[in-house]
Motif scaffolding. Sequence first.
Motif, PDB file in Angstrom:
ATOM      1  N   PRO A 153      42.892  43.023  38.002  1.00  0.00           N
ATOM      2  CA  PRO A 153      43.698  42.507  39.135  1.00  0.00           C
ATOM      3  C   PRO A 153      43.033  42.769  40.490  1.00  0.00           C
ATOM      4  N   SER A 154      42.420  43.937  40.658  1.00  0.00           N
ATOM      5  CA  SER A 154      41.805  44.268  41.942  1.00  0.00           C
ATOM      6  C   SER A 154      40.628  43.341  42.245  1.00  0.00           C
ATOM      7  N   LEU A 155      39.878  42.949  41.234  1.00  0.00           N
ATOM      8  CA  LEU A 155      38.748  42.048  41.462  1.00  0.00           C
ATOM      9  C   LEU A 155      39.221  40.705  42.004  1.00  0.00           C
ATOM     10  N   TYR A 156      40.394  40.265  41.565  1.00  0.00           N
ATOM     11  CA  TYR A 156      40.958  39.020  42.095  1.00  0.00           C
ATOM     12  C   TYR A 156      41.348  39.200  43.560  1.00  0.00           C
ATOM     13  N   VAL A 157      41.984  40.330  43.870  1.00  0.00           N
ATOM     14  CA  VAL A 157      42.373  40.605  45.256  1.00  0.00           C
ATOM     15  C   VAL A 157      41.148  40.672  46.156  1.00  0.00           C
ATOM     16  N   LEU A 158      40.083  41.298  45.667  1.00  0.00           N
ATOM     17  CA  LEU A 158      38.872  41.485  46.470  1.00  0.00           C
ATOM     18  C   LEU A 158      37.977  40.251  46.485  1.00  0.00           C
ATOM     19  N   GLY A 159      38.258  39.283  45.603  1.00  0.00           N
ATOM     20  CA  GLY A 159      37.435  38.079  45.537  1.00  0.00           C
ATOM     21  C   GLY A 159      36.072  38.328  44.934  1.00  0.00           C
ATOM     22  N   ARG A 160      35.978  39.278  44.013  1.00  0.00           N
ATOM     23  CA  ARG A 160      34.699  39.618  43.382  1.00  0.00           C
ATOM     24  C   ARG A 160      34.579  38.960  42.011  1.00  0.00           C
ATOM     25  N   ASP A 161      33.325  38.901  41.535  1.00  0.00           N
ATOM     26  CA  ASP A 161      33.068  38.329  40.213  1.00  0.00           C
ATOM     27  C   ASP A 161      33.595  39.254  39.126  1.00  0.00           C
ATOM     28  N   TYR A 162      34.002  38.642  38.022  1.00  0.00           N
ATOM     29  CA  TYR A 162      34.549  39.412  36.910  1.00  0.00           C
ATOM     30  C   TYR A 162      33.444  39.838  35.954  1.00  0.00           C
ATOM     31  N   PRO A 163      33.581  41.047  35.377  1.00  0.00           N
ATOM     32  CA  PRO A 163      32.598  41.471  34.375  1.00  0.00           C
ATOM     33  C   PRO A 163      32.798  40.693  33.081  1.00  0.00           C
ATOM     34  N   LEU A 164      31.762  40.632  32.283  1.00  0.00           N
ATOM     35  CA  LEU A 164      31.800  40.013  30.955  1.00  0.00           C
ATOM     36  C   LEU A 164      32.089  38.517  31.006  1.00  0.00           C
ATOM     37  N   GLY A 165      31.945  37.902  32.180  1.00  0.00           N
ATOM     38  CA  GLY A 165      32.166  36.471  32.293  1.00  0.00           C
ATOM     39  C   GLY A 165      33.605  36.046  32.121  1.00  0.00           C
ATOM     40  N   LEU A 192      41.304  47.050  54.266  1.00  0.00           N
ATOM     41  CA  LEU A 192      40.519  46.026  53.579  1.00  0.00           C
ATOM     42  C   LEU A 192      40.502  44.714  54.363  1.00  0.00           C
ATOM     43  N   ASP A 193      39.363  44.070  54.340  1.00  0.00           N
ATOM     44  CA  ASP A 193      39.225  42.747  54.956  1.00  0.00           C
ATOM     45  C   ASP A 193      39.404  41.710  53.846  1.00  0.00           C
ATOM     46  N   VAL A 194      40.659  41.351  53.596  1.00  0.00           N
ATOM     47  CA  VAL A 194      41.001  40.455  52.494  1.00  0.00           C
ATOM     48  C   VAL A 194      41.725  39.232  53.048  1.00  0.00           C
ATOM     49  N   ASP A 195      41.399  38.072  52.519  1.00  0.00           N
ATOM     50  CA  ASP A 195      42.107  36.846  52.871  1.00  0.00           C
ATOM     51  C   ASP A 195      43.372  36.784  52.006  1.00  0.00           C
ATOM     52  N   TRP A 196      44.451  37.334  52.537  1.00  0.00           N
ATOM     53  CA  TRP A 196      45.667  37.492  51.739  1.00  0.00           C
ATOM     54  C   TRP A 196      46.349  36.143  51.487  1.00  0.00           C
ATOM     55  N   THR A 197      46.744  35.941  50.238  1.00  0.00           N
ATOM     56  CA  THR A 197      47.550  34.797  49.828  1.00  0.00           C
ATOM     57  C   THR A 197      48.807  35.319  49.152  1.00  0.00           C
ATOM     58  N   LEU A 215      39.086  54.738  35.839  1.00  0.00           N
ATOM     59  CA  LEU A 215      39.470  53.552  36.604  1.00  0.00           C
ATOM     60  C   LEU A 215      39.382  53.753  38.109  1.00  0.00           C
ATOM     61  N   GLN A 216      39.139  54.967  38.553  1.00  0.00           N
ATOM     62  CA  GLN A 216      38.999  55.216  39.988  1.00  0.00           C
ATOM     63  C   GLN A 216      37.679  54.675  40.535  1.00  0.00           C
ATOM     64  N   TYR A 217      36.756  54.329  39.646  1.00  0.00           N
ATOM     65  CA  TYR A 217      35.426  53.875  40.055  1.00  0.00           C
ATOM     66  C   TYR A 217      35.226  52.428  39.594  1.00  0.00           C
ATOM     67  N   PRO A 218      34.363  51.676  40.244  1.00  0.00           N
ATOM     68  CA  PRO A 218      34.178  50.260  39.906  1.00  0.00           C
ATOM     69  C   PRO A 218      33.497  50.081  38.547  1.00  0.00           C
ATOM     70  N   PRO A 219      33.789  48.984  37.862  1.00  0.00           N
ATOM     71  CA  PRO A 219      33.197  48.749  36.543  1.00  0.00           C
ATOM     72  C   PRO A 219      31.687  48.569  36.584  1.00  0.00           C
ATOM     73  N   THR A 220      31.148  48.270  37.758  1.00  0.00           N
ATOM     74  CA  THR A 220      29.714  48.008  37.860  1.00  0.00           C
ATOM     75  C   THR A 220      28.854  49.244  37.619  1.00  0.00           C
ATOM     76  N   ILE A 221      29.418  50.430  37.695  1.00  0.00           N
ATOM     77  CA  ILE A 221      28.597  51.639  37.505  1.00  0.00           C
ATOM     78  C   ILE A 221      28.602  52.100  36.053  1.00  0.00           C
TER      79      ILE A 221
END
Length: 289
Positions: free
Chosen positions: A241-253, A158-163, A213-219
């Motif tokens: 938690p994974s969405l935070y690691v990946l820096g992606r937007d959260y579902p349901l706002g 993964l290309d993640v900006d690790w903190t 849970l093996q698949y993304p919530p977007t589908i």
Amino acid sequence: MAEAVDEVVARGPEVVFVPRSRAVEGVRAYGLIVGMWLRSTMAYRASFVMTTFGNFAVTAFDFVAILLMFSHVDALGGYTLPEIALLYGASGTAFGLADLLMGSMDRLGRRVRDGTLDTLLVRPVPVLAQVAADRFALRRLGRVSQGLLVLGCALVTLDVDWTVAKVVLVPLMVVSGAGIFAAVFVAGAAFQFVAQDASQVQNSFTYGGATLLQYPPTIFATDLVRGVTFVVPLAFVNWLPSLYVLGRDYPLGLPDWVAFLPPLVAGGCGALAGWAWRAGLRAYRSTGS
């Protein structure tokens, strides 16, 4: 149920009885029963190795199916293969740990139907510990190791900006996810006190939830995402938690800080599952035979 056996402590000429808590007694009993099954398993080591490898191979086919999909597409629901591997590895490892420790809970319905649960009630050991440790299957380490392997590969590629927060969140996500799945196992077993033949209902939330849970919530449909976030909070196993690691937007706002709620969610689910278990056990009236 019989109370936990007191511990006798000698203090000079006096003998003091120190009551053990139910939790301590339960963990001790669980460990003793698991140890018995481990000794039984290690008596046939070649069989153990083959069944563990078989468990590893069978669960690996799920990820092979994902690899086959990505041989035809570049992204699934907007997620790349390494990102899907992160979701898969976190879910698979968390579920594998819960299945290893609590997977025997789905046998409770059979015990209720044939009356063998009665033999557990007369022992001075918490029934939950006896049921959870019954027929402890070390071969389930195959599922855990397969999930860890995929998770490790995902973290490397993964290309993640690790903190610091993201690094801490990965093991926290796996451990908390295992706790959430364990609570679902216990709650499903408690339901079997009433339904008696509902192991498949329980499996739809445990094994089915792990597959979801093996698949993304977007589908998935928004209503399904709401259900596994606010009703049966499986989304806290890996999605949020994974969405935070990946820096992606959260579902349901949802806000970003929900990524750090899995330990609290696991604790809450555990408390509710414990209440359901005690209620089911109090309502148990044996088979009448």
